[in-house]
Design a protein around this motif. Structure first.
Motif, PDB file in Angstrom:
ATOM      1  N   GLN A 338       0.932  -1.249   0.010  1.00  0.00           N
ATOM      2  CA  GLN A 338       0.106  -0.022   0.039  1.00  0.00           C
ATOM      3  C   GLN A 338       0.960   1.285  -0.053  1.00  0.00           C
ATOM      4  O   GLN A 338       1.882   1.283   0.673  1.00  0.00           O
ATOM      5  CB  GLN A 338      -0.972  -0.025   1.249  1.00  0.00           C
ATOM      6  N   VAL A 339       0.379   2.291  -0.712  1.00  0.00           N
ATOM      7  CA  VAL A 339       1.384   3.531  -0.860  1.00  0.00           C
ATOM      8  C   VAL A 339       0.444   4.611  -0.609  1.00  0.00           C
ATOM      9  O   VAL A 339      -0.719   4.596  -1.158  1.00  0.00           O
ATOM     10  CB  VAL A 339       2.001   3.414  -2.260  1.00  0.00           C
ATOM     11  N   LYS A 340       0.986   5.471   0.256  1.00  0.00           N
ATOM     12  CA  LYS A 340       0.271   6.892   0.182  1.00  0.00           C
ATOM     13  C   LYS A 340       1.067   7.906   0.351  1.00  0.00           C
ATOM     14  O   LYS A 340       2.127   7.802   0.877  1.00  0.00           O
ATOM     15  CB  LYS A 340      -1.066   6.758   1.350  1.00  0.00           C
ATOM     16  N   ILE A 341       0.561   9.233   0.200  1.00  0.00           N
ATOM     17  CA  ILE A 341       1.119  10.548   0.060  1.00  0.00           C
ATOM     18  C   ILE A 341       0.735  11.168   1.575  1.00  0.00           C
ATOM     19  O   ILE A 341      -0.573  11.570   1.493  1.00  0.00           O
ATOM     20  CB  ILE A 341       1.293  11.346  -1.020  1.00  0.00           C
ATOM     21  N   VAL A 342       1.338  11.546   2.383  1.00  0.00           N
ATOM     22  CA  VAL A 342       1.036  12.186   3.752  1.00  0.00           C
ATOM     23  C   VAL A 342       1.626  13.567   3.867  1.00  0.00           C
ATOM     24  O   VAL A 342       2.859  13.750   3.241  1.00  0.00           O
ATOM     25  CB  VAL A 342       1.343  11.126   5.075  1.00  0.00           C
ATOM     26  N   GLU A 356       5.136  13.487   1.704  1.00  0.00           N
ATOM     27  CA  GLU A 356       6.059  12.259   1.989  1.00  0.00           C
ATOM     28  C   GLU A 356       5.581  10.971   1.462  1.00  0.00           C
ATOM     29  O   GLU A 356       4.321  10.694   1.749  1.00  0.00           O
ATOM     30  CB  GLU A 356       6.439  12.278   3.427  1.00  0.00           C
ATOM     31  N   ILE A 357       6.306  10.172   0.540  1.00  0.00           N
ATOM     32  CA  ILE A 357       5.871   8.777   0.384  1.00  0.00           C
ATOM     33  C   ILE A 357       6.147   8.046   1.368  1.00  0.00           C
ATOM     34  O   ILE A 357       7.020   7.881   2.154  1.00  0.00           O
ATOM     35  CB  ILE A 357       6.531   8.456  -1.005  1.00  0.00           C
ATOM     36  N   THR A 358       4.947   7.040   1.648  1.00  0.00           N
ATOM     37  CA  THR A 358       4.845   6.200   2.630  1.00  0.00           C
ATOM     38  C   THR A 358       4.243   4.841   2.284  1.00  0.00           C
ATOM     39  O   THR A 358       3.527   4.899   1.096  1.00  0.00           O
ATOM     40  CB  THR A 358       3.917   6.574   3.748  1.00  0.00           C
ATOM     41  N   ALA A 359       4.755   3.830   2.782  1.00  0.00           N
ATOM     42  CA  ALA A 359       4.368   2.479   2.251  1.00  0.00           C
ATOM     43  C   ALA A 359       3.991   1.341   3.576  1.00  0.00           C
ATOM     44  O   ALA A 359       4.683   1.626   4.424  1.00  0.00           O
ATOM     45  CB  ALA A 359       5.407   2.014   1.445  1.00  0.00           C
ATOM     46  N   ALA A 360       3.168   0.637   3.227  1.00  0.00           N
ATOM     47  CA  ALA A 360       2.596  -0.337   4.272  1.00  0.00           C
ATOM     48  C   ALA A 360       2.540  -1.720   3.876  1.00  0.00           C
ATOM     49  O   ALA A 360       2.537  -2.062   2.254  1.00  0.00           O
ATOM     50  CB  ALA A 360       1.264   0.074   4.931  1.00  0.00           C
ATOM     51  N   GLY A 361       2.839  -3.014   4.394  1.00  0.00           N
ATOM     52  CA  GLY A 361       2.552  -4.110   3.700  1.00  0.00           C
ATOM     53  C   GLY A 361       3.545  -5.023   4.367  1.00  0.00           C
ATOM     54  O   GLY A 361       4.247  -4.865   5.196  1.00  0.00           O
ATOM     55  N   GLU A 362       3.478  -6.326   4.123  1.00  0.00           N
ATOM     56  CA  GLU A 362       4.343  -7.502   4.598  1.00  0.00           C
ATOM     57  C   GLU A 362       5.853  -7.139   4.300  1.00  0.00           C
ATOM     58  O   GLU A 362       6.631  -7.969   4.571  1.00  0.00           O
ATOM     59  CB  GLU A 362       3.758  -8.677   4.645  1.00  0.00           C
ATOM     60  N   HIS A 363       5.981  -6.210   3.508  1.00  0.00           N
ATOM     61  CA  HIS A 363       7.541  -6.051   2.978  1.00  0.00           C
ATOM     62  C   HIS A 363       8.127  -5.167   3.771  1.00  0.00           C
ATOM     63  O   HIS A 363       9.447  -4.938   3.556  1.00  0.00           O
ATOM     64  CB  HIS A 363       7.644  -5.814   1.403  1.00  0.00           C
ATOM     65  N   THR A 375      13.415   3.051  14.720  1.00  0.00           N
ATOM     66  CA  THR A 375      12.462   2.129  14.122  1.00  0.00           C
ATOM     67  C   THR A 375      11.077   2.705  14.262  1.00  0.00           C
ATOM     68  O   THR A 375      10.321   2.860  13.276  1.00  0.00           O
ATOM     69  CB  THR A 375      12.531   0.639  14.841  1.00  0.00           C
ATOM     70  N   ALA A 376      10.741   3.297  15.667  1.00  0.00           N
ATOM     71  CA  ALA A 376       9.604   3.620  15.668  1.00  0.00           C
ATOM     72  C   ALA A 376       9.398   5.009  15.348  1.00  0.00           C
ATOM     73  O   ALA A 376       8.111   5.349  14.747  1.00  0.00           O
ATOM     74  CB  ALA A 376       9.414   4.037  17.222  1.00  0.00           C
ATOM     75  N   GLU A 377      10.548   5.660  14.880  1.00  0.00           N
ATOM     76  CA  GLU A 377      10.228   7.011  14.012  1.00  0.00           C
ATOM     77  C   GLU A 377       9.819   6.899  12.534  1.00  0.00           C
ATOM     78  O   GLU A 377       9.271   7.472  11.970  1.00  0.00           O
ATOM     79  CB  GLU A 377      11.444   7.824  14.224  1.00  0.00           C
ATOM     80  N   ALA A 378      10.685   5.773  12.069  1.00  0.00           N
ATOM     81  CA  ALA A 378      10.562   5.334  10.670  1.00  0.00           C
ATOM     82  C   ALA A 378       9.272   4.934  10.285  1.00  0.00           C
ATOM     83  O   ALA A 378       8.603   5.156   9.445  1.00  0.00           O
ATOM     84  CB  ALA A 378      11.850   4.699  10.119  1.00  0.00           C
ATOM     85  N   VAL A 379       8.757   3.893  11.035  1.00  0.00           N
ATOM     86  CA  VAL A 379       7.788   2.932  10.904  1.00  0.00           C
ATOM     87  C   VAL A 379       6.443   3.413  11.970  1.00  0.00           C
ATOM     88  O   VAL A 379       6.609   2.963  13.208  1.00  0.00           O
ATOM     89  CB  VAL A 379       7.790   1.525  11.051  1.00  0.00           C
ATOM     90  N   ARG A 380       5.636   4.098  11.450  1.00  0.00           N
ATOM     91  CA  ARG A 380       4.465   4.659  12.242  1.00  0.00           C
ATOM     92  C   ARG A 380       3.191   4.012  11.947  1.00  0.00           C
ATOM     93  O   ARG A 380       2.793   4.252  10.489  1.00  0.00           O
ATOM     94  CB  ARG A 380       4.488   6.043  12.337  1.00  0.00           C
ATOM     95  N   ASP A 381       2.517   3.309  12.832  1.00  0.00           N
ATOM     96  CA  ASP A 381       1.515   2.698  12.618  1.00  0.00           C
ATOM     97  C   ASP A 381       1.359   1.744  11.417  1.00  0.00           C
ATOM     98  O   ASP A 381       0.437   1.610  10.716  1.00  0.00           O
ATOM     99  CB  ASP A 381      -0.051   3.840  12.221  1.00  0.00           C
ATOM    100  N   GLY A 382       2.479   1.032  11.365  1.00  0.00           N
ATOM    101  CA  GLY A 382       2.671   0.373  10.150  1.00  0.00           C
ATOM    102  C   GLY A 382       3.146   0.866   8.913  1.00  0.00           C
ATOM    103  O   GLY A 382       3.365   0.303   7.573  1.00  0.00           O
ATOM    104  N   HIS A 385       8.140   5.467   6.700  1.00  0.00           N
ATOM    105  CA  HIS A 385       8.288   6.649   5.885  1.00  0.00           C
ATOM    106  C   HIS A 385       9.326   6.942   5.328  1.00  0.00           C
ATOM    107  O   HIS A 385      10.628   6.723   5.847  1.00  0.00           O
ATOM    108  CB  HIS A 385       8.164   7.837   6.933  1.00  0.00           C
ATOM    109  N   THR A 386       9.467   6.940   3.861  1.00  0.00           N
ATOM    110  CA  THR A 386      10.500   6.804   3.200  1.00  0.00           C
ATOM    111  C   THR A 386      11.588   7.934   3.310  1.00  0.00           C
ATOM    112  O   THR A 386      12.661   7.719   2.759  1.00  0.00           O
ATOM    113  CB  THR A 386      10.150   6.652   1.638  1.00  0.00           C
TER     114      THR A 386
END
Length: 513
Positions: A338-342, A356-363, A375-382, A385-386
């Motif tokens: 999943q990709v979204k711009i935030v 900012e481009i963000t992505a979620a998924g099992e990858h 880690t917590a700063e880069a990955v927020r709510d799954g 943040h690229t």
């Protein structure tokens, strides 16, 4: 799914088909299976146990592939090291990951003594090259003589490897990736694209970098013979594609630039190549046009992502390259993503809005090794943040505008370096370009272009500004120009902009206007 699964399938379904071909050596699936199971036995004999980290400092070779597979087979975690790093950087990563066993090939033997001195935790260094094994190192043959052991079938979210980022913005961070993450991206890419099955895949991008490592996995899944290329050389790549009748390869834009710009490129038969994948850094429209002309038979596939995304999250298919607008994008979300711009509050913005481009998924990565806060700063709510700035159109195509840290604020206006680079790259005198922001008393920051030129060409700042004004606003045009013979590059083929900023400010760069 797990790293060694493709080898198990190959030895049952095509035991006599070459699994790797390298430097005159051919290993069938059966021979590779035997070597991997024995190397794993050798690692076990050295005291390697579940979750232990095994370092691998090697160019692209058949042994790199065997050692990476053997590490997983022995229930351990591979730590591939950047072959362009200094001893200091290697020592940092080895100590950070608590590596006790390290494989080194011939190219890195001169580093061994200093590595031992700087990394007291290293118990054993195994020589995996072709030269005579120096005193104090364990020859690979000793491990290959061990009794084979059963595969641990390490899988799922168990770590497959720790892949260190390039360190271009500070100390390298170890990205933890599991077997699931690596295979989700490989399977999704294979199923969603027109990648070939069987035949030969040329492993040209550095395998220590996740782009190369992941492409190797894709090739194994597609029942392809892997042909590693140890050191990039345009003629070497051209000859390998021709002689091996290769069907696919992955190149970074800097490699493509060197290949299509080589005067003998037209002398080689590249008609066997069905797919040319590219990624890892932006590519100009000018270079893409030249590459499609040089590799006429190949379908082009752009892969966008980062190490933390195992490594891809969007794909730009070959048909998309025919559209002059879409080919400026990095494609749409892969089936597993999943990709979204935030915005700065992590709120999704409407189509066409820059954020900012963000992505979620099992990858998405398991995390940064020993860095829970980062880690917590880069990955927020799954959502990963690229750090890339971009926008998405109404059809889901993503356009990368810049890196957050590379955005230039000049005279109160935001200037995206990638946009300026795409224009400068079209100038006939320019071979390669990087745009950075430099401090400026009047503008706060000024747009500074660093270029390499074609042989015997000249280019003044005024000429470049006149050329750029035809396509972009005046405030975006370079206010200073620097000519260099070559760029500082990472092992992944990315221009090291931090080093450019440092050398320019210290006055050690090239000719400036």
């Amino acid at each position: 799914m797990y790293l060694t699964q493709s080898l198990h399938r190959a030895v049952r379904q095509s035991p006599d088909v070459p699994f790797t071909v390298y430097n005159g050596r051919t290993h069938t699936a059966t021979e590779t299976y035997d070597a991997v199971s024995r190397l794993a036995g050798g690692l076990t004999g050295l005291g390697v146990r579940g979750d232990d980290r095994v370092g691998l400092l090697s160019l692209n070779t058949d042994r790199f592939c065997q050692i990476a597979l053997a590490t997983a087979w022995a229930d351990a975690v591979v730590v591939p090291l950047n072959t362009r790093w200094s001893v200091t950087e290697h020592a940092y990563a080895l100590d950070d990951a608590d590596v006790r066993v390290l494989f080194v090939d011939d190219a890195f033997l001169p580093m061994v003594a200093e590595l031992r001195a700087r990394t007291p935790g290293l118990r054993t260094i195994v020589h995996c090259g072709d030269a005579p094994t120096p005193e104090g190192l364990l020859p690979l043959a000793r491990l290959l003589a061990a009794e084979p052991v059963e595969d641990a079938h390490r899988q799922g979210d168990a770590m497959a490897g720790i892949f260190y980022t390039g360190g271009t913005t500070g100390l390298p961070k170890g990205v933890m990736l599991g077997h699931r993450q690596l295979y989700i991206t490989a399977l999704g890419t294979l199923l969603h694209t027109e990648l070939p099955r069987g035949g030969t895949s040329v492993l040209a991008a550095p395998a220590f970098h996740l782009a190369g490592f992941a492409f190797w996995i894709v090739g194994m899944l597609a029942d392809m013979t892997t042909t590693p290329v140890a050191v990039f050389d345009p003629v070497g790549i051209l000859r390998t594609i021709q002689d091996q009748r290769a069907k696919q390869t992955l190149l970074v834009p800097a490699m493509i630039q060197a290949i299509v710009g080589h005067p003998d490129a037209d002398a080689y038969d590249l008609s066997s190549l069905e797919v040319l994948a590219y990624g890892a850094s932006p590519i100009s429209e000018t270079l893409l046009t030249r590459a499609r002309a040089a590799f006429r038979s190949a379908r082009f596939l752009q892969v966008y992502g980062m190490t933390e995304l195992s490594p891809s999250t969007t794909l730009l298919l070959d048909a998309d390259h025919d559209d002059p607008v879409l080919r400026r994008s990095v494609g749409r979300a892969a089936p597993y993503a999943q990709v979204k711009i935030v915005d700065e509050k992590d709120t999704e913005v409407p189509p066409g809005t820059i954020g900012e481009i963000t992505a979620a998924g099992e990858h998405v990565m398991l995390g940064y090794w020993k860095r829970p806060a980062e880690t917590a700063e880069a990955v927020r709510d799954g959502w990963m943040h690229t750090g890339d700035v971009g926008y998405m159109d109404e059809r889901g195509y993503v356009y990368v505008v810049d890196r957050l840290k590379d955005m230039i604020v000049s005279g109160g206006e935001n200037v995206y370096s990638t946009e300026v680079e795409n224009v400068v790259a079209k100038h006939p005198a320019v071979v390669q370009v990087a745009v950075i922001g430099l401090p400026d008393e009047r503008w706060g920051e000024r747009v500074h272009a660093v270029v390499t030129l074609v042989p015997d060409a000249t280019l003044t700042l005024e000429e470049l500004q006149d050329f750029c004004r035809k396509e972009i606003a005046g405030y975006k045009c370079p206010r200073s120009l620097e000519r260099v013979d070559q760029f500082p590059m990472s092992g992944a083929g990315k221009i090291l902009k931090r080093e450019l900023r440092t050398s320019t400010r210290s006055g050690t760069g090239g000719t400036q206007d």
